[in-house]
Design a protein around this motif. Sequence first.
Motif, short mmCIF file in Angstrom:
data_model
loop_
_atom_site.label_atom_id
_atom_site.label_comp_id
_atom_site.label_asym_id
_atom_site.label_seq_id
_atom_site.Cartn_x
_atom_site.Cartn_y
_atom_site.Cartn_z
N LEU A 1 10.55 4.46 -5.27
CA LEU A 1 9.44 4.35 -4.33
C LEU A 1 8.25 3.72 -5.04
N MET A 2 7.29 3.25 -4.27
CA MET A 2 6.18 2.50 -4.85
C MET A 2 4.84 3.13 -4.50
N HIS A 3 4.00 3.24 -5.52
CA HIS A 3 2.64 3.75 -5.38
C HIS A 3 1.63 2.62 -5.61
N ASN A 4 2.09 1.39 -5.51
CA ASN A 4 1.25 0.22 -5.79
C ASN A 4 0.22 0.00 -4.69
N LYS A 5 -0.88 -0.65 -5.08
CA LYS A 5 -1.88 -1.14 -4.14
C LYS A 5 -2.17 -2.58 -4.57
N GLY B 1 -10.53 -2.29 -9.04
CA GLY B 1 -9.37 -3.16 -9.19
C GLY B 1 -9.78 -4.48 -9.82
N VAL B 2 -8.82 -5.38 -9.94
CA VAL B 2 -9.07 -6.70 -10.50
C VAL B 2 -8.49 -7.76 -9.57
N VAL B 3 -9.15 -8.93 -9.55
CA VAL B 3 -8.65 -10.10 -8.83
C VAL B 3 -8.22 -11.12 -9.87
N LEU B 4 -6.97 -11.58 -9.76
CA LEU B 4 -6.38 -12.53 -10.72
C LEU B 4 -5.98 -13.79 -9.98
N PRO B 5 -6.63 -14.92 -10.24
CA PRO B 5 -6.27 -16.16 -9.55
C PRO B 5 -4.97 -16.76 -10.12
N LEU B 6 -4.27 -17.46 -9.26
CA LEU B 6 -3.12 -18.24 -9.69
C LEU B 6 -3.65 -19.61 -10.09
N ASN B 7 -3.81 -19.86 -11.39
CA ASN B 7 -4.44 -21.12 -11.83
C ASN B 7 -3.48 -22.02 -12.59
N GLN B 8 -2.19 -21.85 -12.32
CA GLN B 8 -1.20 -22.72 -12.96
C GLN B 8 -0.68 -23.68 -11.90
N GLY B 9 -1.44 -24.74 -11.65
CA GLY B 9 -1.17 -25.64 -10.53
C GLY B 9 0.19 -26.31 -10.56
N GLN B 10 0.63 -26.80 -11.73
CA GLN B 10 1.91 -27.50 -11.80
C GLN B 10 3.05 -26.56 -11.46
N ALA C 1 -4.96 -19.23 -4.35
CA ALA C 1 -4.00 -18.13 -4.37
C ALA C 1 -4.44 -17.12 -5.42
N TRP C 2 -4.38 -15.85 -5.08
CA TRP C 2 -4.78 -14.80 -6.01
C TRP C 2 -4.13 -13.48 -5.62
N VAL C 3 -4.20 -12.53 -6.56
CA VAL C 3 -3.64 -11.21 -6.30
C VAL C 3 -4.67 -10.16 -6.70
N TYR C 4 -4.74 -9.10 -5.92
CA TYR C 4 -5.56 -7.93 -6.24
C TYR C 4 -4.64 -6.82 -6.72
N ILE C 5 -5.03 -6.15 -7.80
CA ILE C 5 -4.30 -5.00 -8.33
C ILE C 5 -5.33 -3.90 -8.57
N GLY C 6 -5.09 -2.71 -8.08
CA GLY C 6 -6.05 -1.65 -8.29
C GLY C 6 -5.68 -0.36 -7.60
N SER C 7 -6.72 0.38 -7.18
CA SER C 7 -6.51 1.71 -6.60
C SER C 7 -6.69 1.74 -5.09
N ALA C 8 -7.20 0.65 -4.49
CA ALA C 8 -7.56 0.67 -3.07
C ALA C 8 -6.37 0.47 -2.16
N ASN C 9 -6.13 1.44 -1.31
CA ASN C 9 -5.08 1.34 -0.30
C ASN C 9 -5.59 0.59 0.94
N CYS C 10 -4.73 0.49 1.92
CA CYS C 10 -5.08 -0.24 3.14
C CYS C 10 -5.76 0.72 4.12
N SER C 11 -7.06 0.90 3.92
CA SER C 11 -7.81 1.79 4.79
C SER C 11 -9.29 1.47 4.70
N GLU C 12 -10.02 1.85 5.73
CA GLU C 12 -11.45 1.68 5.74
C GLU C 12 -12.12 2.58 4.70
N THR D 1 0.83 -1.20 0.00
CA THR D 1 0.00 0.00 0.00
C THR D 1 0.87 1.25 0.00
N SER D 2 0.31 2.33 -0.55
CA SER D 2 1.02 3.62 -0.52
C SER D 2 0.32 4.60 0.42
N SER D 3 -0.72 4.15 1.08
CA SER D 3 -1.42 4.99 2.05
C SER D 3 -2.07 4.09 3.09
#
Length: 619
Positions: free
Chosen positions: A506-510, A566-575, A530-541, A393-395
Amino acid sequence: MEDSDEDEQLRIAIAMSLQEKGRVPNVLNQGPTSTTLKEVIDLDGEGDNSIATSSCQITQTAPAVDESTKLTPGTYSYNFLGLDRRAMEEERLARKRKASISPPPTRNTKKVSSNAIPSARILSKGKSSGPLYGPIPLPETTPQLKGSSPRTLSNGNVMRFPNGVVKKTWAFGHERKDDIKIEEVLQPTHLTLAVLSSFQWDVEWLLGKLKASSTKMVFVMQAKEDSVKRQYETETADMPNLHLCFPSMEGQINCMHSKLMLLAYSTYLRIVVPSANLVPYDWGESGIMENTVFVIDLPRLPGDEHAALENMTFFGQELVHFLHAMGLETNIINSVHSFDFSATEDIAFIHAIGGTHHGDAGQWQRTGYCGLGRAISHLGLGSKKPLKIDFVTSSIGSLNVEFLTALYLAAQGDDGLTEYEWRNAKSAKARNSKTGQQNVMAIQDQTKRCVDENFHIYFPTQDTVAQSKGGVASGGTICFQSKCYSSPTFPQHLLRDCKSQRQGMLMHNKMLFVHQKENEDLQSNPVPNAWVYIGSANCSESAWGRLVKDRVSKRPKLSCRNWECGVVLPLNQGQRYGAIAKTSSKQGGLDVFDSLIPIPMQYPGDKYGDRKPWFYSQL
């Protein structure tokens, strides 16, 4: 918890970092409103500029234009949006002339100013990376989420990212690897319509990246007061290709923070979800800040075919829902149905829609952290097994264990009701059953223990910011308040230092990295949740919302102070996972995501120890 902390600190921090030396307009008191489109446009348009009238409700942030980022010296007269179109055209021509005659600039390896933008050409390891303006070849490495080959359409056009791709933003002075420039994202030569949403803007810089005279543009911007909206509309009245849209900023809504691009070409639609604002330093032109970008290209359906909403993927349905909520012009939303979303079948678009959501559960369950849990459940990623969560997070807002527990449960696929019922259990079944109450308390304790042990928040220390290329002057959009950190309820032990894989940036990633603990049985579960979220939402209420009990109806009510997406991307490469995960404990577990995306930070992050986090008040 103070919902407004993140929003206010972010706005103030940006103003502090950019407003020094009188370089930019004051952005502290600017807010949202509504506008009227000058013409009806859609993603099917081929340049028709017939005039019509249509109303549009949407959101954005007040743009800030930093004069020091201009590539050509000169004197400029700025109005509210920072637009001086005569000067802009003169500068565009000057840039074009300069690009044809100027040698690459000499790079100062000792210090890179936070305001410096390279001109004409750049150097990376002694080789030219191409001009900043005009066609730029894509880097050789372009890993896809599912397959790496671009798709050639029947008419010969090429979609570079038909299965989606995640990239870092390009950074001046760094080797090109798994990255992308904004010119490569926009592809302005063939772009017919650009719908762009951002929190912070450098409009002059952005128009220099587009063919503004021939491309239709819709800017989704924040404006809290009607006077601001009217001012924006007045300043762009003689720009027929540019329309402004302002999402609702009523009531408690404080920030239109989402970053989204809909880029229409003759045969496909490109959807872009970046963490970057539309300013040059977020796209690497000063070499001090990096972001992450998700890009996917979707082909146009054959003929005049339009997909019904109920036949679209979860991703497509939630994207359309978000566009409607923002108030985007109806013709544009309808034209989204002209594209094939089948490539998004196993990923999710998620959002936070500013405002209060109550009544039908279908309203509050599809946005904020409740919407995240719903998306995880829809994708089949829900699990009651212990998870490891790494939040970049950047905020940071006024965090406490209760909010992080709600976010943790959402990552397991919960729609928000579990933690809500824990908070409101005084009159529920648990009170009527001592055994039931004990069971609930045991589950609560176990979940909070998982959060305490397995939830890490990546945020830079003061030392990391001070030692970065841009120094403390470049930390204005990395936001945290000392009063939040010093609160007795703030979980300080969860913080980890956030350092880029690219030295000195420095990083502005969320980003949210979520996977099961390493000791789970990989043989019985070869394709883990397993999955990853990428988007605009920082760690806050403010970014994810809060589910509370409505005082009148006594039913759940979700309150969101921000607009996010944002988007949710699953890790679907099991091997691939099975091959890597056996050694993942040595690398903090995150190396399992290498097959999916480029991981931007060094991991596992160092514990703070006696160090302090970066506070923007240190500027």
